[in-house]
Write a protein that holds these residues in place. Structure first.
Motif, short mmCIF file in Angstrom:
data_model
loop_
_atom_site.label_atom_id
_atom_site.label_comp_id
_atom_site.label_asym_id
_atom_site.label_seq_id
_atom_site.Cartn_x
_atom_site.Cartn_y
_atom_site.Cartn_z
N UNK A 121 13.20 -8.92 -6.26
CA UNK A 121 13.21 -8.88 -4.81
C UNK A 121 12.87 -7.51 -4.25
N UNK A 122 12.73 -6.52 -5.12
CA UNK A 122 12.38 -5.17 -4.67
C UNK A 122 10.96 -4.83 -5.12
N UNK A 123 10.43 -3.75 -4.57
CA UNK A 123 9.12 -3.27 -4.96
C UNK A 123 9.25 -1.85 -5.49
N UNK A 124 8.29 -1.42 -6.29
CA UNK A 124 8.37 -0.13 -6.97
C UNK A 124 7.27 0.79 -6.45
N UNK A 125 7.67 2.02 -6.05
CA UNK A 125 6.70 3.03 -5.62
C UNK A 125 6.72 4.18 -6.62
N UNK A 126 5.55 4.59 -7.07
CA UNK A 126 5.41 5.63 -8.09
C UNK A 126 4.63 6.81 -7.49
N UNK B 193 -4.97 9.73 -13.83
CA UNK B 193 -6.26 9.26 -14.32
C UNK B 193 -6.22 7.73 -14.46
N UNK B 194 -7.37 7.06 -14.50
CA UNK B 194 -7.39 5.58 -14.47
C UNK B 194 -6.55 4.92 -15.55
N UNK B 195 -6.55 5.47 -16.77
CA UNK B 195 -5.77 4.86 -17.85
C UNK B 195 -4.28 4.84 -17.51
N UNK B 196 -3.79 5.97 -16.98
CA UNK B 196 -2.37 6.06 -16.64
C UNK B 196 -2.04 5.12 -15.48
N UNK C 77 3.21 -2.00 -15.73
CA UNK C 77 4.67 -1.90 -15.71
C UNK C 77 5.27 -2.52 -14.45
N UNK C 78 4.42 -2.85 -13.46
CA UNK C 78 4.91 -3.55 -12.28
C UNK C 78 4.94 -2.75 -11.00
N UNK C 79 4.26 -1.59 -10.95
CA UNK C 79 4.26 -0.79 -9.72
C UNK C 79 3.54 -1.53 -8.60
N UNK C 80 4.02 -1.32 -7.38
CA UNK C 80 3.42 -1.96 -6.20
C UNK C 80 2.73 -0.97 -5.27
N UNK C 81 3.22 0.28 -5.27
CA UNK C 81 2.66 1.32 -4.40
C UNK C 81 2.59 2.62 -5.18
N UNK C 82 1.51 3.37 -5.00
CA UNK C 82 1.44 4.73 -5.54
C UNK C 82 1.47 5.71 -4.37
N UNK C 83 2.15 6.83 -4.58
CA UNK C 83 2.37 7.81 -3.50
C UNK C 83 1.67 9.12 -3.83
N UNK C 84 0.98 9.66 -2.83
CA UNK C 84 0.34 10.97 -2.95
C UNK C 84 1.06 11.94 -2.03
N UNK D 188 -8.99 -11.40 -13.81
CA UNK D 188 -9.58 -12.18 -12.71
C UNK D 188 -8.59 -12.35 -11.55
N UNK D 189 -7.60 -11.46 -11.50
CA UNK D 189 -6.62 -11.46 -10.42
C UNK D 189 -6.72 -10.12 -9.68
N UNK D 190 -6.65 -10.18 -8.35
CA UNK D 190 -6.65 -8.96 -7.56
C UNK D 190 -5.24 -8.39 -7.55
N UNK D 191 -5.09 -7.17 -8.05
CA UNK D 191 -3.78 -6.52 -8.09
C UNK D 191 -3.60 -5.72 -6.80
N UNK D 192 -2.67 -6.12 -5.94
CA UNK D 192 -2.51 -5.45 -4.64
C UNK D 192 -1.68 -4.16 -4.75
N UNK D 193 -2.30 -3.11 -5.27
CA UNK D 193 -1.61 -1.82 -5.41
C UNK D 193 -1.85 -0.99 -4.15
N UNK D 194 -0.79 -0.76 -3.38
CA UNK D 194 -0.91 0.01 -2.15
C UNK D 194 -0.96 1.50 -2.41
N UNK D 195 -1.62 2.23 -1.51
CA UNK D 195 -1.70 3.69 -1.60
C UNK D 195 -0.98 4.29 -0.40
N UNK D 196 0.05 5.10 -0.67
CA UNK D 196 0.83 5.75 0.40
C UNK D 196 0.54 7.24 0.41
N UNK D 197 0.21 7.76 1.58
CA UNK D 197 -0.08 9.19 1.75
C UNK D 197 1.11 9.84 2.43
N UNK D 198 1.78 10.75 1.71
CA UNK D 198 2.95 11.45 2.24
C UNK D 198 2.49 12.76 2.88
#
Length: 344
Positions: A62-67, A75-78, A85-92, A121-131
Motif C-alpha cells: 500500500x506504500x510507494x518507494x522513493x529512491x 547509471x542505467x544498469x543501477x 527492486x520495486x522503486x516507484x520514484x527517483x529523486x534528484x 513489454x510493460x511500461x514501468x511508471x517510474x516517476x522523477x522528482x526534482x528536489x
C-alpha cells in the motif's frame, strides 16, 4: 526476471521464478476472502477479534518507494536494479552535483525504462522528482591545509568563527569557515544555537562581528563541504524561491519530470507562488510536493495541505526541533491529515 549486463548499454535477461513488484495484479488483493467477516466490522476491536489466523497471506503493498539517486546509482544498469527492486520514484537533489550531471541522470532513467519495456513489454511508471535547493544556508569548502581536505573536525569546547566574506569560501578549517548567508551577523544574537548537518554539530554564538560570528562548539563532530546550517533561535528572512530554483523549474519541465519538491516549506505562500509561476511558464503536469523540515511548517500544516499536491517529511530535520520521542506523533498526524484531504 533478472538483468545481467555484460557491457555498458547492453542488456540481457534471464527468467526467474520470482515475480517482480510491478507485475503483481493488485485487484482483489486488499481483502482476503477469509477475512471478509473481519473487514466489515464497525470497530477496530471487533475487526481484530474476527481476524482469521488460518487465511492464506495476500500481497498488497500500500506504500510507494522513493529512491535518491547519486553518483553510485545513477547509471542505467543501477536504475534497472532499482526498478526491479520495486522503486516507484527517483529523486534528484539539486543542492548537489551540476545541472549537466542531473540531465545525464534523467537520461539514464529514460534508458532504463526503455530497457524494461523491451524486456517485459510493460511500461514501468517510474516517476522523477526534482528536489529544489530552496532557502538554505550552507557551509563552504574545507581546503585551507593538508589536514582539511573536504572536511573539518570541530572539537567540543573549542571556538570556531563563521565568516561571510567570499574570500574564505574555499579556505575553511576547524577554527574558521565560510557560510553562504551574508546577513548572518545581523540576525544572530549572543546565545543563539546553530546546528550543522542536521545535528552532527551544535554551536552557540558567543560574539558577533561585522562580517562574522564567533561560536563555542557545544557538540563536536565532522563537518564536510556544503553541509546544511540551521539557525534554531533566529527567523531567517530568506527568499523562498531563488533565481536558481526558477531555472531548475524550467529545466524540470523541459525534461518532463513528474514532481517538484519544495525545500523548507514554512507556509502555503511559496506553494501558491510556485503554481502561479507554473501558469506563466505553461506548466501543467508537474505535482508540487511540500517538504516539511521545521516546527513552523508543522504549525502551518493545514494551510500547506490546501496548496500542496503532496507532503514530504524531513524526519531528521523535525527531530532536531521537537525531539525523537515526539517524532512518531508528527508522522501519524501528517499521514492522517493527508489521507483526509486525499494527498500523496
Amino acid at each position: 526476471m533478472i538483468c545481467n549486463n555484460p557491457s555498458p548499454g547492453t542488456y540481457t535477461w534471464k527468467k526467474s521464478r520470482r515475480q517482480m513488484p510491478w507485475m503483481i495484479n493488485f485487484e482483489d488483493q486488499y481483502i482476503s476472502d477469509e477475512q471478509i467477516k473481519a473487514a466489515y466490522q464497525n470497530t477496530r476491536l471487533e475487526h481484530n477479534i474476527n481476524l482469521n489466523i488460518n487465511s492464506s497471506p495476500k500481497l498488497a503493498r500500500l506504500t510507494r518507494i522513493m529512491v535518491t539517486l547519486g553518483k553510485r546509482n545513477s547509471h542505467p544498469d543501477a536504475v534497472v536494479s532499482i526498478m526491479m527492486a520495486g522503486a516507484n520514484i527517483v529523486r534528484l537533489n539539486m543542492a548537489y552535483e551540476t545541472d549537466k550531471w542531473h540531465t545525464a541522470t534523467v537520461q539514464s532513467v529514460r534508458k532504463a525504462g526503455n530497457a524494461m519495456y523491451e524486456c517485459t513489454s510493460e511500461i514501468y511508471p517510474l516517476g522523477v522528482a526534482v528536489n529544489l535547493q530552496g532557502p538554505e544556508i550552507r557551509a563552504g569548502a574545507f581546503r585551507s591545509d593538508k589536514t582539511s581536505l573536504g572536511y573539518a573536525n570541530l572539537k567540543e569546547g573549542k571556538m570556531v568563527k563563521l565568516v561571510t566574506q567570499d574570500i574564505a569560501k574555499r579556505a575553511g578549517r576547524a577554527t574558521c569557515f565560510w557560510v553562504s548567508y551574508p546577513n548572518l551577523p545581523r540576525i544572530c544574537q549572543v546565545g543563539d544555537r546553530i546546528l550543522i548537518d542536521k545535528g552532527a554539530v551544535l554551536l552557540q554564538v558567543t560574539c558577533i562581528h561585522e562580517q562574522a560570528i564567533t561560536c563555542k562548539i557545544i557538540k563536536g563532530g565532522i563537518v564536510k563541504d556544503g553541509k546544511l546550517i540551521q539557525l534554531l533561535d533566529s527567523l531567517v528572512p530568506l527568499p523562498q524561491i531563488s533565481e536558481k530554483d526558477i531555472a531548475h523549474i524550467k529545466w524540470a519541465s523541459h525534461l518532463e519530470c513528474d514532481f517538484l519538491i519544495m525545500n523548507h516549506v514554512r507556509s502555503e505562500k511559496v506553494l501558491y507562488t510556485i503554481k502561479s509561476r507554473f501558469k506563466e511558464m505553461n506548466i501543467t503536469r508537474i505535482c508540487v510536493i511540500a517538504k516539511i523540515t521545521s516546527q513552523q511548517g508543522l504549525e502551518n500544516l493545514d494551510e500547506i495541505l490546501n496548496a500542496a499536491d503532496g507532503i514530504l517529511l524531513d524526519r531528521k530535520g523535525i527531530e532536531v526541533e521537537i525531539g525523537d520521542k515526539k517524532l512518531f506523533l508528527v508522522e501519524k498526524i501528517i499521514i492522517s491529515k493527508c489521507i483526509k484531504v486525499s494527498l500523496l
